[in-house]
Design a protein around this motif. Structure first.
Motif, PDB file in Angstrom:
ATOM      1  N   THR A  14       0.831  -1.207   0.000  1.00 22.22           N
ATOM      2  CA  THR A  14       0.000   0.000   0.000  1.00 22.22           C
ATOM      3  C   THR A  14       0.864   1.256   0.000  1.00 22.22           C
ATOM      4  O   THR A  14       0.613   2.202  -0.754  1.00 22.22           O
ATOM      5  N   LYS A  15       1.892   1.264   0.833  1.00 22.71           N
ATOM      6  CA  LYS A  15       2.789   2.418   0.892  1.00 22.71           C
ATOM      7  C   LYS A  15       3.537   2.598  -0.420  1.00 22.71           C
ATOM      8  O   LYS A  15       3.727   3.718  -0.904  1.00 22.71           O
ATOM      9  N   LYS A  16       3.970   1.486  -1.016  1.00 23.26           N
ATOM     10  CA  LYS A  16       4.697   1.556  -2.285  1.00 23.26           C
ATOM     11  C   LYS A  16       3.785   2.078  -3.391  1.00 23.26           C
ATOM     12  O   LYS A  16       4.202   2.922  -4.199  1.00 23.26           O
ATOM     13  N   ASP A  39       4.361   5.395  -5.557  1.00 23.53           N
ATOM     14  CA  ASP A  39       4.479   5.305  -7.012  1.00 23.53           C
ATOM     15  C   ASP A  39       3.418   6.160  -7.711  1.00 23.53           C
ATOM     16  O   ASP A  39       3.691   6.780  -8.743  1.00 23.53           O
ATOM     17  N   MET A  40       2.196   6.196  -7.160  1.00 20.37           N
ATOM     18  CA  MET A  40       1.149   7.008  -7.759  1.00 20.37           C
ATOM     19  C   MET A  40       1.494   8.491  -7.665  1.00 20.37           C
ATOM     20  O   MET A  40       1.256   9.262  -8.609  1.00 20.37           O
ATOM     21  N   LYS A  41       2.065   8.910  -6.544  1.00 18.82           N
ATOM     22  CA  LYS A  41       2.479  10.306  -6.412  1.00 18.82           C
ATOM     23  C   LYS A  41       3.566  10.646  -7.423  1.00 18.82           C
ATOM     24  O   LYS A  41       3.537  11.697  -8.063  1.00 18.82           O
ATOM     25  N   LYS A  42       4.539   9.740  -7.568  1.00 20.61           N
ATOM     26  CA  LYS A  42       5.606   9.955  -8.546  1.00 20.61           C
ATOM     27  C   LYS A  42       5.045  10.048  -9.961  1.00 20.61           C
ATOM     28  O   LYS A  42       5.486  10.865 -10.764  1.00 20.61           O
ATOM     29  N   THR A  81      -9.278  10.473  -5.906  1.00 19.93           N
ATOM     30  CA  THR A  81      -9.922   9.153  -5.931  1.00 19.93           C
ATOM     31  C   THR A  81      -8.957   7.992  -5.713  1.00 19.93           C
ATOM     32  O   THR A  81      -9.409   6.875  -5.439  1.00 19.93           O
ATOM     33  N   VAL A  82      -7.659   8.230  -5.835  1.00 23.66           N
ATOM     34  CA  VAL A  82      -6.695   7.136  -5.697  1.00 23.66           C
ATOM     35  C   VAL A  82      -5.651   7.448  -4.616  1.00 23.66           C
ATOM     36  O   VAL A  82      -5.486   6.683  -3.650  1.00 23.66           O
ATOM     37  N   ILE A  83      -4.945   8.561  -4.767  1.00 23.22           N
ATOM     38  CA  ILE A  83      -3.827   8.856  -3.866  1.00 23.22           C
ATOM     39  C   ILE A  83      -4.310   9.128  -2.443  1.00 23.22           C
ATOM     40  O   ILE A  83      -3.749   8.588  -1.475  1.00 23.22           O
ATOM     41  N   ASP A  84      -5.347   9.954  -2.295  1.00 26.97           N
ATOM     42  CA  ASP A  84      -5.857  10.250  -0.950  1.00 26.97           C
ATOM     43  C   ASP A  84      -6.397   9.001  -0.250  1.00 26.97           C
ATOM     44  O   ASP A  84      -6.085   8.781   0.937  1.00 26.97           O
ATOM     45  N   PRO A  85      -7.194   8.155  -0.926  1.00 26.37           N
ATOM     46  CA  PRO A  85      -7.635   6.914  -0.263  1.00 26.37           C
ATOM     47  C   PRO A  85      -6.477   5.998   0.117  1.00 26.37           C
ATOM     48  O   PRO A  85      -6.523   5.343   1.169  1.00 26.37           O
ATOM     49  N   LEU A  86      -5.438   5.937  -0.713  1.00 24.68           N
ATOM     50  CA  LEU A  86      -4.269   5.131  -0.369  1.00 24.68           C
ATOM     51  C   LEU A  86      -3.597   5.667   0.892  1.00 24.68           C
ATOM     52  O   LEU A  86      -3.176   4.892   1.764  1.00 24.68           O
ATOM     53  N   LYS A  87      -3.500   6.982   0.986  1.00 21.23           N
ATOM     54  CA  LYS A  87      -2.881   7.596   2.153  1.00 21.23           C
ATOM     55  C   LYS A  87      -3.701   7.299   3.412  1.00 21.23           C
ATOM     56  O   LYS A  87      -3.140   6.970   4.474  1.00 21.23           O
ATOM     57  N   LYS A  88      -5.022   7.415   3.308  1.00 22.24           N
ATOM     58  CA  LYS A  88      -5.888   7.143   4.460  1.00 22.24           C
ATOM     59  C   LYS A  88      -5.790   5.674   4.864  1.00 22.24           C
ATOM     60  O   LYS A  88      -5.772   5.349   6.060  1.00 22.24           O
ATOM     61  N   SER A 111      -3.231   3.685   4.407  1.00 23.76           N
ATOM     62  CA  SER A 111      -1.931   3.489   5.053  1.00 23.76           C
ATOM     63  C   SER A 111      -1.939   3.981   6.484  1.00 23.76           C
ATOM     64  O   SER A 111      -1.223   3.450   7.345  1.00 23.76           O
ATOM     65  N   GLY A 112      -2.751   5.007   6.760  1.00 25.34           N
ATOM     66  CA  GLY A 112      -2.804   5.573   8.095  1.00 25.34           C
ATOM     67  C   GLY A 112      -3.437   4.662   9.131  1.00 25.34           C
ATOM     68  O   GLY A 112      -3.333   4.922  10.333  1.00 25.34           O
TER      69      GLY A 112
END
Length: 234
Positions: free
Chosen positions: A19-21, A25-28, A87-94, A96-97
């Protein structure tokens, strides 16, 4: 009887790492998309300010069309990046939290297990000894000490047994809307890019020329430049 450890670590460690990776990668990827479109706008702007545009109306028209297309591309790209972020990066961050809390629950369970094992061993030690009066007193005290510790461990263990599999299996339902949104954002973007570059091709393309013909024409013009004495080889 001592409880068997509930082996949850490998599954959740891998899920957390992946999930962190994916988030990284999505941010990059979106940062690279933005850098690409901004660079394209910069290049088209530089071409538009080229002195040739002052001398050649056809060249000016082509560069104006290119600059307009690059700015449209940049605008659609920004929309795509904003959509992917929401729709993708923010949910991934949440998502991971959540893992720090899960990891803490696992650690609390492991500590409870260690306390339980320690006191269980103490009880078993007194049970193996000769049943004298003092030993029976100590055995009773050890069992009384063990009881709340065992209950605490069993409660923590049951919570993990009940909730960890639910959390793990819910990952698909959680991420599927995000990945569908990612696909839709890409489809919309590349559909618009096809329109933009098709229009650009119609505006600047020389009718009837193939790529091979353009390549030969460019090579012929380059040879003419090379034939000039000021650029001739020594």
């Amino acid at each position: 009887q001592q409880p068997k450890p509930y082996l949850i670590g490998p599954f959740f460690d891998r899920l957390e790492d992946q999930t962190k990776k994916l988030h990284k990668d999505m941010k990059k990827s979106t940062e690279a998309d933005i850098a690409m479109s901004k660079a394209a706008v910069k290049i088209s702007g530089d071409l538009l300010s080229n002195p040739l545009c002052e001398q050649d109306q056809a060249f000016l028209d082509s560069m104006t069309a290119l600059d307009t297309a690059m700015k449209r591309m940049d605008s659609f790209n920004q929309e795509k990046v904003n959509q992917i972020s929401k729709t993708v990066i923010d949910p991934l961050k949440k998502y991971s939290g959540v893992f720090p809390s899960l990891n803490m629950a696992v650690k609390r369970r492991e500590q409870a297990l260690q306390d339980y094992r320690r006191l269980q061993s103490k009880v078993e030690k007194y049970e193996e000894k000769e049943k004298t009066g003092p030993i029976m007193v100590k055995l009773h005290q050890a069992r009384e000490e063990l009881r709340p510790v065992r209950e605490d461990f069993e409660a923590k263990n049951k919570q993990l047994l009940d909730e960890m599999p639910k959390f793990y299996h819910s990952r698909i339902d959680y991420f599927q809307p995000s990945f569908e949104a990612l696909i839709r954002a890409q489809v919309v973007y590349f559909t618009e890019m096809h329109k933009i570059f098709s229009e650009l091709t119609d505006q600047i393309d020389q009718a009837g020329m193939t790529d091979e013909q353009r390549e030969r024409e460019n090579e012929a013009k380059l040879n003419e430049l090379r034939a000039l004495s000021i650029v001739a080889d020594d």
